[in-house]
Scaffold this motif. Sequence first.
Motif, PDB file in Angstrom:
ATOM      1  N   SER A   1       0.825  -1.069   0.118  1.00 24.98           N
ATOM      2  CA  SER A   1      -0.038  -0.170   0.148  1.00 24.98           C
ATOM      3  C   SER A   1       0.772   1.221  -0.177  1.00 24.98           C
ATOM      4  N   GLY A   2       0.414   2.400  -0.321  1.00 30.77           N
ATOM      5  CA  GLY A   2       0.963   3.690  -0.409  1.00 30.77           C
ATOM      6  C   GLY A   2       0.245   4.824   0.225  1.00 30.77           C
ATOM      7  N   ILE A   3       0.907   6.043   0.433  1.00 31.96           N
ATOM      8  CA  ILE A   3       0.459   7.168   0.955  1.00 31.96           C
ATOM      9  C   ILE A   3       1.002   8.346   0.566  1.00 31.96           C
ATOM     10  N   GLN A   4       0.552   9.299   0.132  1.00 34.86           N
ATOM     11  CA  GLN A   4       1.192  10.497  -0.394  1.00 34.86           C
ATOM     12  C   GLN A   4       1.590  11.304   0.655  1.00 34.86           C
ATOM     13  N   PRO A   5       2.886  12.006   0.438  1.00 37.84           N
ATOM     14  CA  PRO A   5       3.180  12.831   1.838  1.00 37.84           C
ATOM     15  C   PRO A   5       2.735  14.128   1.433  1.00 37.84           C
ATOM     16  N   SER A   6       1.622  14.410   1.546  1.00 40.38           N
ATOM     17  CA  SER A   6       1.214  15.686   1.253  1.00 40.38           C
ATOM     18  C   SER A   6       0.315  16.274   2.592  1.00 40.38           C
ATOM     19  N   GLY A   7       0.413  17.385   2.864  1.00 38.69           N
ATOM     20  CA  GLY A   7      -0.256  17.894   4.124  1.00 38.69           C
ATOM     21  C   GLY A   7       0.013  17.025   5.197  1.00 38.69           C
ATOM     22  N   SER A   8      -0.706  16.974   6.326  1.00 36.02           N
ATOM     23  CA  SER A   8      -0.722  16.182   7.523  1.00 36.02           C
ATOM     24  C   SER A   8      -1.546  14.919   7.522  1.00 36.02           C
ATOM     25  N   MET A   9      -0.927  13.946   8.118  1.00 34.95           N
ATOM     26  CA  MET A   9      -1.618  12.653   8.088  1.00 34.95           C
ATOM     27  C   MET A   9      -3.012  12.842   8.932  1.00 34.95           C
ATOM     28  N   HIS A  10      -4.298  12.318   8.338  1.00 38.75           N
ATOM     29  CA  HIS A  10      -5.387  12.951   9.020  1.00 38.75           C
ATOM     30  C   HIS A  10      -6.130  11.496   9.629  1.00 38.75           C
ATOM     31  N   LEU A  11      -7.060  11.616  10.052  1.00 38.80           N
ATOM     32  CA  LEU A  11      -7.980  10.401  10.694  1.00 38.80           C
ATOM     33  C   LEU A  11      -8.404   9.453   9.408  1.00 38.80           C
ATOM     34  N   GLY A  12      -8.814  10.174   8.335  1.00 41.16           N
ATOM     35  CA  GLY A  12      -9.225   9.300   7.204  1.00 41.16           C
ATOM     36  C   GLY A  12      -8.219   8.074   6.939  1.00 41.16           C
ATOM     37  N   ASN A  13      -6.819   8.739   6.708  1.00 44.79           N
ATOM     38  CA  ASN A  13      -5.720   8.105   6.202  1.00 44.79           C
ATOM     39  C   ASN A  13      -5.642   6.844   7.572  1.00 44.79           C
ATOM     40  N   TYR A  14      -5.632   7.431   8.800  1.00 43.78           N
ATOM     41  CA  TYR A  14      -5.140   6.225   9.698  1.00 43.78           C
ATOM     42  C   TYR A  14      -6.316   5.395   9.817  1.00 43.78           C
ATOM     43  N   LEU A  15      -7.568   5.726   9.927  1.00 43.07           N
ATOM     44  CA  LEU A  15      -8.608   4.524  10.025  1.00 43.07           C
ATOM     45  C   LEU A  15      -8.807   3.899   8.865  1.00 43.07           C
ATOM     46  N   GLY A  16      -8.779   4.546   7.746  1.00 49.61           N
ATOM     47  CA  GLY A  16      -9.062   3.880   6.408  1.00 49.61           C
ATOM     48  C   GLY A  16      -7.849   2.901   6.092  1.00 49.61           C
ATOM     49  N   ALA A  17      -6.432   3.304   6.197  1.00 48.43           N
ATOM     50  CA  ALA A  17      -5.653   2.642   5.805  1.00 48.43           C
ATOM     51  C   ALA A  17      -4.322   2.259   6.756  1.00 48.43           C
ATOM     52  N   ILE A  18      -3.718   3.199   7.490  1.00 50.10           N
ATOM     53  CA  ILE A  18      -2.646   2.816   8.372  1.00 50.10           C
ATOM     54  C   ILE A  18      -2.817   1.940   9.446  1.00 50.10           C
ATOM     55  N   LYS A  19      -4.089   2.014   9.932  1.00 47.75           N
ATOM     56  CA  LYS A  19      -4.248   1.086  11.001  1.00 47.75           C
ATOM     57  C   LYS A  19      -4.488  -0.439  10.765  1.00 47.75           C
ATOM     58  N   GLN A  20      -4.840  -0.522   9.584  1.00 53.86           N
ATOM     59  CA  GLN A  20      -4.932  -1.962   8.908  1.00 53.86           C
ATOM     60  C   GLN A  20      -3.486  -2.228   8.611  1.00 53.86           C
ATOM     61  N   TRP A  21      -2.637  -1.298   7.960  1.00 47.19           N
ATOM     62  CA  TRP A  21      -1.252  -1.742   7.494  1.00 47.19           C
ATOM     63  C   TRP A  21      -0.391  -2.290   8.971  1.00 47.19           C
ATOM     64  N   VAL A  22      -0.548  -1.519  10.079  1.00 48.63           N
ATOM     65  CA  VAL A  22       0.029  -1.774  11.189  1.00 48.63           C
ATOM     66  C   VAL A  22      -0.430  -3.280  11.679  1.00 48.63           C
ATOM     67  N   GLN A  23      -1.705  -3.484  11.847  1.00 46.92           N
ATOM     68  CA  GLN A  23      -2.291  -4.741  12.243  1.00 46.92           C
ATOM     69  C   GLN A  23      -2.024  -6.025  11.454  1.00 46.92           C
ATOM     70  N   THR A  24      -1.567  -5.713  10.354  1.00 47.25           N
ATOM     71  CA  THR A  24      -1.461  -6.777   9.092  1.00 47.25           C
ATOM     72  C   THR A  24       0.214  -6.908   8.827  1.00 47.25           C
ATOM     73  N   GLN A  25       1.108  -6.316   9.258  1.00 48.24           N
ATOM     74  CA  GLN A  25       2.312  -5.986   8.686  1.00 48.24           C
ATOM     75  C   GLN A  25       3.059  -7.362   8.910  1.00 48.24           C
ATOM     76  N   SER A  26       3.885  -7.872   8.043  1.00 47.26           N
ATOM     77  CA  SER A  26       4.663  -8.866   7.856  1.00 47.26           C
ATOM     78  C   SER A  26       5.688  -8.840   7.157  1.00 47.26           C
ATOM     79  N   PRO A  27       6.527  -9.815   6.899  1.00 48.04           N
ATOM     80  CA  PRO A  27       7.802  -9.645   5.952  1.00 48.04           C
ATOM     81  C   PRO A  27       7.508  -9.692   4.547  1.00 48.04           C
ATOM     82  N   GLU A  28       6.087  -9.955   4.351  1.00 47.92           N
ATOM     83  CA  GLU A  28       5.514 -10.143   2.859  1.00 47.92           C
ATOM     84  C   GLU A  28       4.862  -8.497   2.680  1.00 47.92           C
TER      85      GLU A  28
END
Length: 320
Positions: free
Chosen positions: A3-30
């Motif tokens: 997955s990816g995220i654009q480094p523009s503006g500040s990271m907001h709640l939509g980014n965190y809840l829509g994407a980042i939280k899942q990334w953290v929960q499912t991170q693995s060597p793959e």
Amino acid sequence: MFSGIQPSGSMHLGNYLGAIKQWVQTQSPEAYYCIADLHALTLQIEPAALREQTTDYVTSLLAAGLDPEICTLFVQSQVPYHAQMSWLLECVATFGELSRMTQFKEKASRQHGYRVGLLTYPVLMASDILLYETEQVPVGEDQRQHLEMTRLVAERFNNRFGPTFTVPVGVHPPAGARVMDLQEPTRKMSKSLSTPLGSINILDEPSAIEKKIKKAVTDTDNEVRFDWEQKPGLSNLLEIYASFSGEKPDEVASRYSRYGDLKNDLASLVIESLAPIAARYRELRSDPSTLDAIAEQGAAKASAVAGPVYRRAAEAMGLF
Ligand code: AMP
Ligand code: TRP
């Protein structure tokens, strides 16, 4: 997983809840996560701001819980295969397909003399994804159409040039996949379009978070009910609550009879949930050389996977 995220503006709640939280929960060597600075160029961002925000995003993602010992975190432009693959795929996607993308139409309608990159943006995104033989792409709902485009390009490529790419699917979280603007709840919370009151940034001060939630637009009938059609503002708050507490929005709604009580509790919940991220951010941000080293190591790991896939695609197309 990619997955990816654009480094523009500040990271907001939509980014965190829509994407980042899942990334953290499912991170693995793959799992591969990229800070899409090439995509951010389509926003005509100032060079100094882009540089600053790229570091900011590396830091925020680490602070949110990505562990470079577990997954691969890298900056897109440090892996040259993304831009190279994008050219190959621009010769596979059609102008018609790209000009029908909702995000393109929305952004192009706001800019005079918009640049070609705004049109070809989804091809670069497809390149990101296909370079890692990705099966799953955890993203918010707003990226659904770009994901479909990626699948279409991959399938067309495989049919025309022989089996080369894995065809990925999007994975969206059960709650929070579409966090709406707090002031205009029929529009998604957005870095480029939301006003300061409309979006909560993950590094906002507690007092700012509280103020934004209290001022969030709701309706006037004062009945707490989860109903996107009739009550978009309130439903957005219920959904944010649910995705932090791990409940269903309906369950949250059933505990409240007054908007004010819901807003108070939601403010506390958001403040409490984001505080550790902000604390860790400040700690990491004070050590730029470690951040650089993490990015460099991530780029090397990513290149080792992306290089061979790029060469396979280039050869399949007949490049020398
Ligand atoms: P962007 O900020 O556009 O680079 O998006 C980064 C990630 O956040 C993507 O997975 C998006 O789908 C997700 N995202 C962006 N805005 C929202 C939103 N308002 N609600 C849910 N997810 C979002
Ligand atoms: N376009 C995505 C967004 O704005 C960010 C992104 C870039 C991305 N490359 C990606 C998301 C690859 C998933 C996969 O949200």
